[in-house]
Scaffold this motif. Sequence first.
Motif, PDB file in Angstrom:
ATOM      1  N   LEU A   4      10.706 -41.323  34.138  1.00 49.03           N
ATOM      2  CA  LEU A   4       9.590 -42.025  33.835  1.00 49.03           C
ATOM      3  C   LEU A   4       9.425 -42.765  35.197  1.00 49.03           C
ATOM      4  O   LEU A   4      10.328 -43.488  35.620  1.00 49.03           O
ATOM      5  CB  LEU A   4       9.737 -42.908  32.623  1.00 49.03           C
ATOM      6  CG  LEU A   4      10.266 -42.455  31.311  1.00 49.03           C
ATOM      7  CD1 LEU A   4      10.440 -43.669  30.250  1.00 49.03           C
ATOM      8  CD2 LEU A   4       9.148 -41.396  30.775  1.00 49.03           C
ATOM      9  N   CYS A  22       2.094 -44.508  33.794  1.00 51.32           N
ATOM     10  CA  CYS A  22       3.646 -44.172  33.781  1.00 51.32           C
ATOM     11  C   CYS A  22       3.743 -42.666  33.672  1.00 51.32           C
ATOM     12  O   CYS A  22       3.079 -42.229  32.663  1.00 51.32           O
ATOM     13  CB  CYS A  22       4.220 -44.359  32.501  1.00 51.32           C
ATOM     14  SG  CYS A  22       5.820 -43.948  31.998  1.00 51.32           S
ATOM     15  N   THR A  24       5.445 -39.129  33.302  1.00 48.62           N
ATOM     16  CA  THR A  24       6.560 -38.527  32.650  1.00 48.62           C
ATOM     17  C   THR A  24       6.997 -37.024  32.859  1.00 48.62           C
ATOM     18  O   THR A  24       6.023 -36.214  33.081  1.00 48.62           O
ATOM     19  CB  THR A  24       6.536 -38.754  31.186  1.00 48.62           C
ATOM     20  OG1 THR A  24       5.470 -37.717  30.726  1.00 48.62           O
ATOM     21  CG2 THR A  24       5.979 -40.106  30.812  1.00 48.62           C
ATOM     22  N   MET A  34       5.785 -43.505  23.025  1.00 51.45           N
ATOM     23  CA  MET A  34       5.727 -44.070  24.285  1.00 51.45           C
ATOM     24  C   MET A  34       5.350 -45.474  24.415  1.00 51.45           C
ATOM     25  O   MET A  34       4.535 -45.917  23.828  1.00 51.45           O
ATOM     26  CB  MET A  34       4.585 -43.253  25.519  1.00 51.45           C
ATOM     27  CG  MET A  34       4.891 -42.003  25.703  1.00 51.45           C
ATOM     28  SD  MET A  34       6.404 -41.726  26.773  1.00 51.45           S
ATOM     29  CE  MET A  34       5.952 -42.666  28.248  1.00 51.45           C
ATOM     30  N   CYS A  96       8.048 -48.961  31.309  1.00 44.16           N
ATOM     31  CA  CYS A  96       7.545 -47.850  30.577  1.00 44.16           C
ATOM     32  C   CYS A  96       8.762 -46.971  29.897  1.00 44.16           C
ATOM     33  O   CYS A  96       9.828 -47.252  30.425  1.00 44.16           O
ATOM     34  CB  CYS A  96       6.953 -46.797  31.449  1.00 44.16           C
ATOM     35  SG  CYS A  96       6.546 -44.987  30.708  1.00 44.16           S
TER      36      CYS A  96
END
Length: 125
Positions: A4, A22, A24, A34, A96
């Motif tokens: 992340l 954020c 990922t 999330m 995050c």
Amino acid sequence: QVQLVESGGGSVQAGGSLRLSCATSGYDVTRRCMGWFRQVPGKEREGVATILRPSGITAYGDSVKGRFTISQDSAKYTVYLEMNSLKPEDTAMYYCAATFRGGNCRTVPSDFDYWGQGTQVTVSS
């Protein structure tokens, strides 16, 4: 390996806006919760907002309701936090986080297994 990476933090005057992102990677699951959390030195980590994939159901901490909006892009591998009407008390490191567990998608830090490194948000009066 789940990764992340947050971005978009910075300094802004009270009443201003910022958008955090954020990015990922490292997983391929249908269900994903999330979240965005924040923390100031000496205080516990606070839940800001969460969003559940694939339903898109969201949840917010009381202190940010009506000012912050969490969203995810069409590919659903990036999560955003739109922050409006910022206040000095919003100053914090913003993190995050992700979890693939079942159950509710809550703004509870202990529910989350994966965390980013954080991005600083500073709001001046």
